[in-house]
Each structure stands twice: as C-alpha cells, then as structure tokens.
Scaffold this motif. Structure first.
Motif, PDB file in Angstrom:
ATOM      1  N   VAL A   1      -3.996  -0.851   6.123  1.00  0.00           N
ATOM      2  CA  VAL A   1      -4.134  -0.722   4.354  1.00  0.00           C
ATOM      3  C   VAL A   1      -3.803  -1.732   3.384  1.00  0.00           C
ATOM      4  CG1 VAL A   1      -4.820   1.005   2.617  1.00  0.00           C
ATOM      5  CG2 VAL A   1      -5.006   2.012   4.457  1.00  0.00           C
ATOM      6  N   ASP A   2      -4.244  -2.331   2.917  1.00  0.00           N
ATOM      7  CA  ASP A   2      -3.204  -3.514   1.577  1.00  0.00           C
ATOM      8  C   ASP A   2      -3.604  -2.662   0.287  1.00  0.00           C
ATOM      9  OD1 ASP A   2      -1.523  -5.561   1.432  1.00  0.00           O
ATOM     10  OD2 ASP A   2      -3.126  -6.716   1.808  1.00  0.00           O
ATOM     11  N   VAL A   3      -2.827  -4.080  -0.308  1.00  0.00           N
ATOM     12  CA  VAL A   3      -3.813  -3.810  -2.121  1.00  0.00           C
ATOM     13  C   VAL A   3      -4.119  -5.511  -2.505  1.00  0.00           C
ATOM     14  CG1 VAL A   3      -2.462  -2.677  -4.306  1.00  0.00           C
ATOM     15  CG2 VAL A   3      -1.752  -1.348  -1.998  1.00  0.00           C
ATOM     16  N   VAL A   4      -4.911  -5.750  -3.459  1.00  0.00           N
ATOM     17  CA  VAL A   4      -4.464  -6.559  -3.783  1.00  0.00           C
ATOM     18  C   VAL A   4      -5.398  -5.963  -5.491  1.00  0.00           C
ATOM     19  CG1 VAL A   4      -5.750  -7.614  -2.218  1.00  0.00           C
ATOM     20  CG2 VAL A   4      -7.186  -6.915  -3.079  1.00  0.00           C
TER      21      VAL A   4
ATOM     22  N   SER B   1     -11.534   6.274  -7.248  1.00  0.00           N
ATOM     23  CA  SER B   1     -11.020   6.105  -6.237  1.00  0.00           C
ATOM     24  C   SER B   1      -9.604   5.871  -7.701  1.00  0.00           C
ATOM     25  CB  SER B   1     -10.180   4.166  -5.680  1.00  0.00           C
ATOM     26  OG  SER B   1      -9.699   4.372  -4.469  1.00  0.00           O
ATOM     27  N   LEU B   2      -8.552   6.389  -6.900  1.00  0.00           N
ATOM     28  CA  LEU B   2      -7.167   7.097  -8.109  1.00  0.00           C
ATOM     29  C   LEU B   2      -6.416   5.823  -8.520  1.00  0.00           C
ATOM     30  CD1 LEU B   2      -5.596   9.828  -6.245  1.00  0.00           C
ATOM     31  CD2 LEU B   2      -7.008   9.719  -8.516  1.00  0.00           C
ATOM     32  N   GLU B   3      -6.507   3.892  -7.785  1.00  0.00           N
ATOM     33  CA  GLU B   3      -5.637   3.358  -7.940  1.00  0.00           C
ATOM     34  C   GLU B   3      -6.403   2.819  -9.553  1.00  0.00           C
ATOM     35  OE1 GLU B   3      -8.876   1.850  -5.140  1.00  0.00           O
ATOM     36  OE2 GLU B   3      -7.753   3.801  -5.651  1.00  0.00           O
ATOM     37  N   ALA B   4      -7.569   2.804  -9.445  1.00  0.00           N
ATOM     38  CA  ALA B   4      -8.358   1.804 -10.365  1.00  0.00           C
ATOM     39  C   ALA B   4      -7.834   1.898 -11.879  1.00  0.00           C
ATOM     40  CB  ALA B   4     -10.308   2.544 -10.785  1.00  0.00           C
ATOM     41  N   PRO B   5      -7.241   2.476 -12.526  1.00  0.00           N
ATOM     42  CA  PRO B   5      -6.389   1.988 -13.440  1.00  0.00           C
ATOM     43  C   PRO B   5      -5.193   1.707 -13.617  1.00  0.00           C
ATOM     44  CG  PRO B   5      -6.908   4.453 -13.341  1.00  0.00           C
ATOM     45  CD  PRO B   5      -7.297   4.037 -11.860  1.00  0.00           C
ATOM     46  N   GLU B   6      -4.572   1.525 -11.943  1.00  0.00           N
ATOM     47  CA  GLU B   6      -3.370   0.177 -12.119  1.00  0.00           C
ATOM     48  C   GLU B   6      -3.559  -1.043 -12.184  1.00  0.00           C
ATOM     49  OE1 GLU B   6      -1.431   1.820 -11.757  1.00  0.00           O
ATOM     50  OE2 GLU B   6      -1.937   3.782 -12.070  1.00  0.00           O
TER      51      GLU B   6
ATOM     52  N   ALA C   1       0.773  -1.219  -0.563  1.00  0.00           N
ATOM     53  CA  ALA C   1       0.549   0.018  -0.007  1.00  0.00           C
ATOM     54  C   ALA C   1       0.630   1.295   0.559  1.00  0.00           C
ATOM     55  CB  ALA C   1      -0.646  -0.381   1.319  1.00  0.00           C
ATOM     56  N   ALA C   2       2.355   0.818   0.793  1.00  0.00           N
ATOM     57  CA  ALA C   2       2.902   3.004   0.632  1.00  0.00           C
ATOM     58  C   ALA C   2       3.431   2.571  -0.917  1.00  0.00           C
ATOM     59  CB  ALA C   2       3.956   2.083   2.001  1.00  0.00           C
ATOM     60  N   ASP C   3       3.928   1.481  -1.782  1.00  0.00           N
ATOM     61  CA  ASP C   3       4.027   1.943  -2.610  1.00  0.00           C
ATOM     62  C   ASP C   3       3.257   2.376  -3.796  1.00  0.00           C
ATOM     63  OD1 ASP C   3       7.318   0.961  -1.807  1.00  0.00           O
ATOM     64  OD2 ASP C   3       6.437  -1.700  -2.452  1.00  0.00           O
ATOM     65  N   LEU C   4       1.934   1.890  -2.941  1.00  0.00           N
ATOM     66  CA  LEU C   4       1.310   2.195  -4.144  1.00  0.00           C
ATOM     67  C   LEU C   4       0.989   3.564  -3.722  1.00  0.00           C
ATOM     68  CD1 LEU C   4      -0.794   2.179  -6.630  1.00  0.00           C
ATOM     69  CD2 LEU C   4      -2.339   0.933  -4.717  1.00  0.00           C
ATOM     70  N   ILE C   5       1.262   4.219  -2.420  1.00  0.00           N
ATOM     71  CA  ILE C   5       0.641   5.573  -2.314  1.00  0.00           C
ATOM     72  C   ILE C   5       2.305   6.292  -2.995  1.00  0.00           C
ATOM     73  CG2 ILE C   5       0.313   7.464  -0.976  1.00  0.00           C
ATOM     74  CD1 ILE C   5      -0.981   4.686   0.828  1.00  0.00           C
ATOM     75  N   ARG C   6       3.416   5.880  -2.497  1.00  0.00           N
ATOM     76  CA  ARG C   6       4.033   6.797  -3.329  1.00  0.00           C
ATOM     77  C   ARG C   6       3.663   7.033  -5.018  1.00  0.00           C
ATOM     78  NH1 ARG C   6       7.187   4.154   0.896  1.00  0.00           N
ATOM     79  NH2 ARG C   6       7.008   2.346  -0.250  1.00  0.00           N
ATOM     80  N   SER C   7       3.569   6.011  -5.692  1.00  0.00           N
ATOM     81  CA  SER C   7       3.390   6.177  -7.436  1.00  0.00           C
ATOM     82  C   SER C   7       2.448   7.111  -7.367  1.00  0.00           C
ATOM     83  CB  SER C   7       2.983   4.933  -7.764  1.00  0.00           C
ATOM     84  OG  SER C   7       2.321   4.569  -9.191  1.00  0.00           O
ATOM     85  N   LEU C   8       0.817   7.434  -7.339  1.00  0.00           N
ATOM     86  CA  LEU C   8       0.061   7.610  -7.055  1.00  0.00           C
ATOM     87  C   LEU C   8       0.065   9.163  -6.100  1.00  0.00           C
ATOM     88  CD1 LEU C   8      -2.604   5.197  -5.254  1.00  0.00           C
ATOM     89  CD2 LEU C   8      -2.158   5.956  -7.967  1.00  0.00           C
ATOM     90  N   ARG C   9       0.836   9.265  -5.357  1.00  0.00           N
ATOM     91  CA  ARG C   9       1.448  10.586  -5.003  1.00  0.00           C
ATOM     92  C   ARG C   9       2.694  10.920  -6.239  1.00  0.00           C
ATOM     93  NH1 ARG C   9       3.182  15.185  -4.185  1.00  0.00           N
ATOM     94  NH2 ARG C   9       3.431  16.112  -2.547  1.00  0.00           N
ATOM     95  N   GLY C  10       3.487  10.959  -6.527  1.00  0.00           N
ATOM     96  CA  GLY C  10       4.211  10.800  -7.858  1.00  0.00           C
ATOM     97  C   GLY C  10       3.136  11.884  -9.002  1.00  0.00           C
TER      98      GLY C  10
END
Length: 114
Positions: free
Chosen positions: A87-90, A98-103, A11-20
């Motif tokens: 908070v996790d990522v699957v 939600s911002l991660e949807a396209p990922e 989740a932290a990795d994805l947050i860093r990517s989305l923040r960028g």
C-alpha cells in the motif's frame, strides 16, 4: 511468502493521520473498475465485508493502537494471490468514499510477484 500486504512509510504516515481524525480504520479492495481497483480506506466496520471477501492482513502501524485490517474481494485475491502487495500513497484524488480523498492524495497498490 511472508506478509501478503505491507505499507510504505508514506502510507503508514497517512494512516496515522487518518486514525487521529476518524478512529480505527480498515481497507477494502474490490477489484472493480476505476476506483474499485484501488484500496479504499474506511472507518473500521463501516464497510460491510461478506462471505466472498478475504482478510489478507491485520497491519500493525507504529502509533496506531489497533491493527488495520486489509480485506480484498475473493475474486480479486484469486488473481493476485501470487503477489506481494504494498500500500502506497500518491498525489491525486481517489474515490470520494475513501477517507484520504480530501487530503489530495490517494492510496495505491503496488504488486510484485512473490
């Protein structure tokens, strides 16, 4: 009890990517049905919180210059206030808002009794 909300490394990795890509971020979890029961990630300030929302945490993420606020509806927090939330990522597609949807992934909450 400690912090009520933590992050997995994924989740932290994805947050860093989305923040960028999107700038400062925030989470909100409404507790509604379907996608409402998942944490939604937005650009900070894009989702308007109200008097019935509770700020559970300001998450510090290495590599992200500002805390990421995690909000939850008060009604949902009443049900979950005796848990620790992670908070996790699957894999899979969550809400289109939600911002991660396209990922091709989605944020997910894992809970454990405190």
């Amino acid at each position: 009890m400690g912090d009520p909300v933590t992050l997995t490394p994924a989740a932290a990795d994805l947050i860093r990517s989305l923040r960028g890509q999107h700038g400062p971020l925030m989470f909100h979890q409404s507790g509604g049905c379907c996608d409402g029961s998942a944490p939604m990630c937005y650009p900070a300030g894009e989702f308007r919180t109200g008097g019935s929302d509770v700020l559970l945490a300001s998450l510090d993420v290495d590599g992200v210059p500002e805390p990421v606020e995690f909000w939850m509806s008060g009604a949902q927090w009443e049900l979950w206030k005796h848990t620790r939330l992670t908070v996790d990522v699957v894999p899979g597609r969550g809400s289109g808002f939600s911002l991660e949807a396209p990922e091709g992934v989605r944020f997910l909450i894992r809970s454990q009794l405190a």
